[in-house]
Design a protein around this motif. Structure first.
Motif, PDB file in Angstrom:
ATOM      1  N   ALA A 120     -80.813  31.627 -44.228  1.00  0.00           N
ATOM      2  CA  ALA A 120     -82.166  31.077 -45.017  1.00  0.00           C
ATOM      3  C   ALA A 120     -83.099  31.867 -44.979  1.00  0.00           C
ATOM      4  CB  ALA A 120     -82.384  30.057 -43.829  1.00  0.00           C
ATOM      5  N   THR A 178     -81.240  34.009 -35.795  1.00  0.00           N
ATOM      6  CA  THR A 178     -81.418  32.790 -36.528  1.00  0.00           C
ATOM      7  C   THR A 178     -80.811  32.968 -38.203  1.00  0.00           C
ATOM      8  OG1 THR A 178     -83.745  32.571 -37.554  1.00  0.00           O
ATOM      9  CG2 THR A 178     -83.498  32.507 -35.192  1.00  0.00           C
ATOM     10  N   GLN A 179     -80.790  31.921 -38.368  1.00  0.00           N
ATOM     11  CA  GLN A 179     -80.739  31.710 -40.060  1.00  0.00           C
ATOM     12  C   GLN A 179     -80.940  32.065 -41.279  1.00  0.00           C
ATOM     13  OE1 GLN A 179     -77.739  28.636 -41.447  1.00  0.00           O
ATOM     14  NE2 GLN A 179     -77.762  27.621 -39.437  1.00  0.00           N
ATOM     15  N   ASN A 180     -82.521  32.190 -39.833  1.00  0.00           N
ATOM     16  CA  ASN A 180     -83.737  33.043 -41.175  1.00  0.00           C
ATOM     17  C   ASN A 180     -83.592  34.665 -40.448  1.00  0.00           C
ATOM     18  OD1 ASN A 180     -84.206  30.001 -40.910  1.00  0.00           O
ATOM     19  ND2 ASN A 180     -85.314  29.495 -39.630  1.00  0.00           N
ATOM     20  N   THR A 195     -80.661  27.586 -49.562  1.00  0.00           N
ATOM     21  CA  THR A 195     -80.603  27.227 -47.572  1.00  0.00           C
ATOM     22  C   THR A 195     -82.130  27.122 -47.179  1.00  0.00           C
ATOM     23  OG1 THR A 195     -78.538  27.650 -47.603  1.00  0.00           O
ATOM     24  CG2 THR A 195     -79.985  26.936 -45.188  1.00  0.00           C
ATOM     25  N   GLU A 221     -83.226  23.628 -38.379  1.00  0.00           N
ATOM     26  CA  GLU A 221     -82.004  23.830 -37.583  1.00  0.00           C
ATOM     27  C   GLU A 221     -81.334  24.954 -38.168  1.00  0.00           C
ATOM     28  OE1 GLU A 221     -82.538  20.631 -39.578  1.00  0.00           O
ATOM     29  OE2 GLU A 221     -81.635  19.991 -37.827  1.00  0.00           O
ATOM     30  N   THR A 222     -82.417  25.437 -38.848  1.00  0.00           N
ATOM     31  CA  THR A 222     -81.554  27.087 -39.361  1.00  0.00           C
ATOM     32  C   THR A 222     -82.614  28.375 -38.253  1.00  0.00           C
ATOM     33  OG1 THR A 222     -83.449  26.899 -41.035  1.00  0.00           O
ATOM     34  CG2 THR A 222     -81.394  26.394 -41.735  1.00  0.00           C
TER      35      THR A 222
END
Length: 348
Positions: free
Chosen positions: A198, A222-224, A203, A208-209
């Protein structure tokens, strides 16, 4: 892609390291003694350098460049190209290379470009510089390579926190009497093996991320944050890299035993040694320095030069460099670096 570009030389190489040192053993209280010991044994990384929170990769590269200018007594007006290689740019826009042109006091006639690559990035930076010079567009190109990878790693992800460090480097490439060989390859089907999912336009960062999740090895991210499928990257490297190098050696008509230094991307000690064995070359000409710095992304190869080659212990008439990683991307460079000036890393 394979090619040989004539009349190119690497004039000088310098590196700048942040003052903050992270000793992996200091993480025992967070991850446990046995876990830390196992990771150190597997990677060979004992210490890394971590940039201050207000320091970017461009700041480190700027310091490396200024160090190089002073050491070489360079007239900055003769530099007409600037390549910035990093995955941790200052902004989404403008290009960080443009900002560095101003901060370094380079001419407005300087052509600038950012290359958003990681561990293979130094190879791409040298290739871009060589192409500009070969075309007649430039005569001296400054290649700045560095990352603050530590900013992309979640503190709960021990698998990456204990491997990656920060560094900035500067390399001056110019018109000269030598030839440089290149072999560069790409495989985008492996893009998800090493990725920050992300944060881009596909994205964007969101609630959420930003949810912290743990994998089966209890690494939290996390997605970050940066994600790496370590086994997939290892298998990719040990399968592809030695073939890429061997093909380049054939193109250059160099025998392996005639190469005085194989400067491999410093992913970790185990991976470098494994690739060396696949290449069937001596340990003495395939050094590592990852123990004290970790994986510094696009800076590992110039940092290796800066750290080791100023001692004059290698025959540099035939040098092979190889970078591999994110993309997936990998590539090698063959060069004569007999007359290259190397400056010890500055530690501030």
């Amino acid at each position: 892609m394979q090619t040989i570009i004539d009349n190119i030389s690497i004039e000088s190489v310098a590196a700048w390291l942040p003052k903050n040192k992270l000793d992996m053993r200091s993480l025992c209280s967070s991850y446990g003694d046995s876990e830390v010991a196992n990771i150190i044994k597997a990677t060979g990384v004992e210490k890394v350098r971590i940039a201050d929170t207000d320091m970017t990769s461009s700041d480190m590269c700027q310091k490396a460049a200024e160090y190089l200018f002073d050491a070489d007594s360079i007239d900055k007006s003769v530099i007409d190209g600037l390549v910035f290689v990093s995955q941790t740019s200052d902004y989404i826009l403008p290009a960080t290379s443009i900002c560095l042109q101003d901060r370094l006091g380079l001419s407005e006639d300087t052509v600038c470009i950012d290359i958003h690559y990681g561990c293979s990035g130094y190879i791409y930076g040298l290739f871009q510089a060589a192409c500009w010079i070969s075309s007649g567009m430039c005569s001296k190109v400054l290649v700045l390579a560095g990352d603050t990878t530590s900013r992309m790693i979640n503190p709960m992800d021990k698998s990456l926190r204990m491997v990656f460090g920060d560094c900035g480097t500067a390399t001056l490439v110019s018109r000269g009497g030598s030839s440089m060989g290149f072999h560069i390859q790409s495989d985008g089907s492996g893009a998800d093996r090493l990725i920050v999912p992300a944060g881009g336009f596909r994205t964007p960062v969101s609630t959420e991320t930003s949810i912290l999740e743990y994998d089966e090895d209890h690494n939290g991210r996390t997605q970050n944050d940066l994600f790496m499928d370590g086994m997939a990257i290892f298998n990719f490297a040990i399968t592809k890299v030695h073939k890429n190098i061997n093909s380049l050696l054939e193109t250059m008509q160099w025998e392996k035993d005639s190469v005085g230094l194989f400067a491999l991307h410093q992913a970790n000690v185990f991976m470098v040694n494994y690739i060396r064995k696949k290449l069937k070359v001596r340990a003495e000409v395939t050094p590592t320095n990852v123990t004290n710095y970790g994986n510094t992304g696009p800076a590992t190869i110039p940092l290796l030069f800066s750290d080791l080659c100023s001692q004059g212990k290698y025959d540099l008439s035939r040098v092979v460099m190889s970078g591999f990683g994110v993309g997936l991307s990998w590539g090698s460079v063959a060069a004569d670096m007999c007359y290259t000036r190397f400056y010890n890393p500055v530690n501030k």
